[in-house]
Design a protein around this motif. Structure first.
Motif, PDB file in Angstrom:
ATOM      1  N   ARG A   1       0.844  -1.190   0.000  1.00  0.00           N
ATOM      2  CA  ARG A   1       0.000   0.000   0.000  1.00  0.00           C
ATOM      3  C   ARG A   1       0.879   1.239   0.000  1.00  0.00           C
ATOM      4  NH1 ARG A   1      -1.516  -4.144   2.510  1.00  0.00           N
ATOM      5  NH2 ARG A   1       0.042  -3.809   4.127  1.00  0.00           N
ATOM      6  N   TYR A   2       0.389   2.293  -0.640  1.00  0.00           N
ATOM      7  CA  TYR A   2       1.066   3.580  -0.562  1.00  0.00           C
ATOM      8  C   TYR A   2       0.033   4.674  -0.774  1.00  0.00           C
ATOM      9  CZ  TYR A   2       1.103   3.628  -5.734  1.00  0.00           C
ATOM     10  OH  TYR A   2       0.757   3.625  -7.047  1.00  0.00           O
ATOM     11  N   ARG A   3       0.444   5.903  -0.594  1.00  0.00           N
ATOM     12  CA  ARG A   3      -0.499   7.023  -0.663  1.00  0.00           C
ATOM     13  C   ARG A   3       0.036   8.114  -1.576  1.00  0.00           C
ATOM     14  NH1 ARG A   3      -4.851   8.758   1.954  1.00  0.00           N
ATOM     15  NH2 ARG A   3      -4.744   6.980   3.387  1.00  0.00           N
ATOM     16  N   THR A   4      -0.808   8.592  -2.481  1.00  0.00           N
ATOM     17  CA  THR A   4      -0.543   9.802  -3.260  1.00  0.00           C
ATOM     18  C   THR A   4      -1.545  10.838  -2.738  1.00  0.00           C
ATOM     19  OG1 THR A   4      -1.999   8.965  -5.004  1.00  0.00           O
ATOM     20  CG2 THR A   4       0.361   8.551  -5.244  1.00  0.00           C
ATOM     21  N   ASN A   5      -2.540  11.177  -3.561  1.00  0.00           N
ATOM     22  CA  ASN A   5      -3.640  11.982  -3.043  1.00  0.00           C
ATOM     23  C   ASN A   5      -4.672  11.109  -2.344  1.00  0.00           C
ATOM     24  OD1 ASN A   5      -2.543  14.354  -4.089  1.00  0.00           O
ATOM     25  ND2 ASN A   5      -3.514  13.997  -6.094  1.00  0.00           N
ATOM     26  N   GLU A   6      -4.553   9.792  -2.547  1.00  0.00           N
ATOM     27  CA  GLU A   6      -5.442   8.827  -1.922  1.00  0.00           C
ATOM     28  C   GLU A   6      -4.659   7.548  -1.670  1.00  0.00           C
ATOM     29  OE1 GLU A   6      -8.600   7.852  -4.619  1.00  0.00           O
ATOM     30  OE2 GLU A   6      -7.299   8.084  -6.363  1.00  0.00           O
ATOM     31  N   ARG A   7      -5.243   6.646  -0.902  1.00  0.00           N
ATOM     32  CA  ARG A   7      -4.601   5.378  -0.569  1.00  0.00           C
ATOM     33  C   ARG A   7      -4.704   4.417  -1.753  1.00  0.00           C
ATOM     34  NH1 ARG A   7      -3.375   2.407   4.159  1.00  0.00           N
ATOM     35  NH2 ARG A   7      -3.712   0.155   3.990  1.00  0.00           N
ATOM     36  N   ILE A   8      -3.575   3.858  -2.149  1.00  0.00           N
ATOM     37  CA  ILE A   8      -3.520   2.934  -3.276  1.00  0.00           C
ATOM     38  C   ILE A   8      -3.246   1.521  -2.751  1.00  0.00           C
ATOM     39  CG2 ILE A   8      -2.436   2.373  -5.474  1.00  0.00           C
ATOM     40  CD1 ILE A   8      -3.766   5.090  -5.502  1.00  0.00           C
ATOM     41  N   GLU A   9      -4.063   0.556  -3.189  1.00  0.00           N
ATOM     42  CA  GLU A   9      -3.852  -0.850  -2.864  1.00  0.00           C
ATOM     43  C   GLU A   9      -3.252  -1.532  -4.096  1.00  0.00           C
ATOM     44  OE1 GLU A   9      -4.467  -2.401  -0.001  1.00  0.00           O
ATOM     45  OE2 GLU A   9      -5.425  -0.729   1.064  1.00  0.00           O
ATOM     46  N   ALA A  10      -2.152  -2.231  -3.919  1.00  0.00           N
ATOM     47  CA  ALA A  10      -1.454  -2.854  -5.045  1.00  0.00           C
ATOM     48  C   ALA A  10      -1.300  -4.349  -4.819  1.00  0.00           C
ATOM     49  CB  ALA A  10      -0.089  -2.216  -5.224  1.00  0.00           C
ATOM     50  N   THR A  11      -1.424  -5.098  -5.914  1.00  0.00           N
ATOM     51  CA  THR A  11      -1.180  -6.536  -5.922  1.00  0.00           C
ATOM     52  C   THR A  11      -0.196  -6.845  -7.039  1.00  0.00           C
ATOM     53  OG1 THR A  11      -3.431  -6.959  -5.159  1.00  0.00           O
ATOM     54  CG2 THR A  11      -2.232  -8.817  -6.116  1.00  0.00           C
ATOM     55  N   TYR A  12       0.798  -7.684  -6.767  1.00  0.00           N
ATOM     56  CA  TYR A  12       1.805  -7.963  -7.786  1.00  0.00           C
ATOM     57  C   TYR A  12       2.150  -9.446  -7.811  1.00  0.00           C
ATOM     58  CZ  TYR A  12       5.377  -8.630  -4.226  1.00  0.00           C
ATOM     59  OH  TYR A  12       6.090  -9.112  -3.172  1.00  0.00           O
ATOM     60  N   ILE A  13       2.671  -9.875  -8.969  1.00  0.00           N
ATOM     61  CA  ILE A  13       3.271 -11.195  -9.116  1.00  0.00           C
ATOM     62  C   ILE A  13       4.448 -11.051 -10.065  1.00  0.00           C
ATOM     63  CG2 ILE A  13       1.709 -11.846 -10.993  1.00  0.00           C
ATOM     64  CD1 ILE A  13       1.928 -14.760  -9.860  1.00  0.00           C
ATOM     65  N   SER A  14       5.524 -11.742  -9.768  1.00  0.00           N
ATOM     66  CA  SER A  14       6.746 -11.595 -10.544  1.00  0.00           C
ATOM     67  C   SER A  14       7.428 -12.948 -10.698  1.00  0.00           C
ATOM     68  CB  SER A  14       7.696 -10.612  -9.854  1.00  0.00           C
ATOM     69  OG  SER A  14       8.897 -10.469 -10.580  1.00  0.00           O
ATOM     70  N   ALA A  15       8.099 -13.145 -11.826  1.00  0.00           N
ATOM     71  CA  ALA A  15       8.855 -14.370 -12.078  1.00  0.00           C
ATOM     72  C   ALA A  15      10.180 -14.022 -12.724  1.00  0.00           C
ATOM     73  CB  ALA A  15       8.066 -15.318 -12.982  1.00  0.00           C
ATOM     74  N   GLU A  16      11.183 -14.850 -12.508  1.00  0.00           N
ATOM     75  CA  GLU A  16      12.491 -14.612 -13.098  1.00  0.00           C
ATOM     76  C   GLU A  16      13.244 -15.912 -13.278  1.00  0.00           C
ATOM     77  OE1 GLU A  16      15.660 -12.820 -10.941  1.00  0.00           O
ATOM     78  OE2 GLU A  16      14.753 -13.308  -9.011  1.00  0.00           O
ATOM     79  N   VAL A  17      14.171 -15.919 -14.218  1.00  0.00           N
ATOM     80  CA  VAL A  17      15.148 -16.993 -14.383  1.00  0.00           C
ATOM     81  C   VAL A  17      16.512 -16.342 -14.553  1.00  0.00           C
ATOM     82  CG1 VAL A  17      13.539 -18.657 -15.377  1.00  0.00           C
ATOM     83  CG2 VAL A  17      14.777 -17.087 -16.875  1.00  0.00           C
ATOM     84  N   ALA A  18      17.568 -17.062 -14.197  1.00  0.00           N
ATOM     85  CA  ALA A  18      18.913 -16.506 -14.321  1.00  0.00           C
ATOM     86  C   ALA A  18      19.923 -17.617 -14.520  1.00  0.00           C
ATOM     87  CB  ALA A  18      19.279 -15.689 -13.078  1.00  0.00           C
ATOM     88  N   LEU A  19      20.932 -17.317 -15.276  1.00  0.00           N
ATOM     89  CA  LEU A  19      22.084 -18.199 -15.412  1.00  0.00           C
ATOM     90  C   LEU A  19      23.096 -17.799 -14.345  1.00  0.00           C
ATOM     91  CD1 LEU A  19      23.471 -20.442 -17.106  1.00  0.00           C
ATOM     92  CD2 LEU A  19      24.532 -18.607 -18.443  1.00  0.00           C
ATOM     93  N   VAL A  20      23.561 -18.772 -13.570  1.00  0.00           N
ATOM     94  CA  VAL A  20      24.422 -18.517 -12.418  1.00  0.00           C
ATOM     95  C   VAL A  20      25.767 -19.205 -12.619  1.00  0.00           C
ATOM     96  CG1 VAL A  20      24.620 -18.697  -9.905  1.00  0.00           C
ATOM     97  CG2 VAL A  20      22.353 -18.538 -10.972  1.00  0.00           C
ATOM     98  N   TYR A  21      26.854 -18.495 -12.304  1.00  0.00           N
ATOM     99  CA  TYR A  21      28.161 -19.141 -12.237  1.00  0.00           C
ATOM    100  C   TYR A  21      28.600 -19.157 -10.781  1.00  0.00           C
ATOM    101  CZ  TYR A  21      32.642 -20.976 -13.577  1.00  0.00           C
ATOM    102  OH  TYR A  21      33.719 -21.806 -13.710  1.00  0.00           O
ATOM    103  N   GLN A  22      28.985 -20.364 -10.289  1.00  0.00           N
ATOM    104  CA  GLN A  22      29.284 -20.581  -8.878  1.00  0.00           C
ATOM    105  C   GLN A  22      30.774 -20.858  -8.660  1.00  0.00           C
ATOM    106  OE1 GLN A  22      25.905 -23.474  -7.413  1.00  0.00           O
ATOM    107  NE2 GLN A  22      26.565 -24.066  -9.475  1.00  0.00           N
ATOM    108  N   PHE A  23      31.302 -20.292  -7.573  1.00  0.00           N
ATOM    109  CA  PHE A  23      32.667 -20.556  -7.129  1.00  0.00           C
ATOM    110  C   PHE A  23      32.607 -21.000  -5.673  1.00  0.00           C
ATOM    111  CE2 PHE A  23      32.461 -16.899  -9.910  1.00  0.00           C
ATOM    112  CZ  PHE A  23      33.465 -17.087 -10.850  1.00  0.00           C
ATOM    113  N   SER A  24      33.487 -21.900  -5.244  1.00  0.00           N
ATOM    114  CA  SER A  24      33.561 -22.245  -3.829  1.00  0.00           C
ATOM    115  C   SER A  24      34.908 -22.880  -3.522  1.00  0.00           C
ATOM    116  CB  SER A  24      32.427 -23.194  -3.428  1.00  0.00           C
ATOM    117  OG  SER A  24      32.537 -24.444  -4.096  1.00  0.00           O
ATOM    118  N   GLY A  25      35.274 -22.856  -2.237  1.00  0.00           N
ATOM    119  CA  GLY A  25      36.530 -23.433  -1.788  1.00  0.00           C
ATOM    120  C   GLY A  25      36.627 -23.318  -0.282  1.00  0.00           C
TER     121      GLY A  25
END
Length: 236
Positions: free
Chosen positions: A76-100
């Motif tokens: 929720r946030y407010r400008t001149n009035e209160r805004i109700e927001a709903t969201y959905i998000s998705a992502e994919v990523a290529l990862v390179y891993q290091f460890s030791g």
């Protein structure tokens, strides 16, 4: 005003904090990936689920992997009035891993897509509707008994960012119980926020690890507010 990116980067950071718990410092050579899920509350409420899988010929903590996830919630946030927001998000990523013996580190990049609906509509919110973005990030940890871990991500189109640094102490190696402190800086072109809190992580049984973080965040033009997050993860 608060924006979608304000909560989105917080949820994304919590996803990566789970990966920090179940990272190569705990993983064995045969581990191929990690799954995780959780929820957070602060200026809004949200949940997430995702995983990281090593590509053929690689293992968790060594070489290439693919990460994917979905998160959603409300804020929720407010400008001149209160805004109700709903969201959905998705992502994919290529990862390179290091460890030791020194610890581990990841670098990653990939596409993101987000859909956000507002009630009532707010034309001034540039993040409303469906938007595609590209993200780059790094995360990792140094040390074991005393461990310093980091996470950083940048959304190229939305210009959202987050940087997190955590210092923890391993209290029990058998249960992988850690306690410590975390600091977070996050924002986008509309705001900058700093957060400071405590963190605890421990084994839950059945191969699952749990984490809890809580603290307070501060942003210009408003009072400090609390935040809290819960999460679980499991290697496979």
């Amino acid at each position: 005003m608060a924006s979608f990116a304000e909560l989105f980067v917080k949820i994304r950071s919590l996803v990566q904090l789970l990966v920090l718990i179940a990272a190569p410092g705990v993983a064995q050579a045969q581990n191929k990936g990690v799954v995780y899920a959780g929820a957070a509350a602060g200026d809004g409420e949200g949940g997430f689920i995702g995983g990281l899988v090593a590509l053929p010929g690689n293992s968790l903590g060594d070489g290439l992997a693919v990460r994917g996830g979905v998160n959603g919630g409300t804020y929720r946030y407010r400008t001149n009035e209160r805004i109700e927001a709903t969201y959905i998000s998705a992502e994919v990523a290529l990862v390179y891993q290091f460890s030791g013996n020194w610890g581990w580190a990841n670098v990653a990049a990939g596409p993101r897509v987000t859909d956000i609906s507002l009630d009532p509509d707010d034309p001034s919110n540039k993040l409303r509707g469906t938007r595609f973005d590209a993200g780059v990030q790094t995360d990792g940890a140094l040390g074991n008994r005393w461990q310093t871990s980091w996470f950083g991500t940048w959304g190229i189109r939305n210009e959202s960012y987050i940087g997190q640094l955590r210092l923890t102490r391993l209290l029990n190696e058998g249960s992988q119980t850690r306690v410590g402190l975390e600091g977070i800086v996050q924002g986008d072109p509309t705001y900058t926020r700093g957060s400071l809190g405590g963190h605890v992580a421990t084994a839950l049984g059945g191969g699952w690890l749990g984490q809890f973080s809580a603290g307070a965040s501060e942003q210009a033009g408003r009072k400090a507010r609390p935040y809290a997050a819960l999460g679980i993860s499991r290697l496979f």
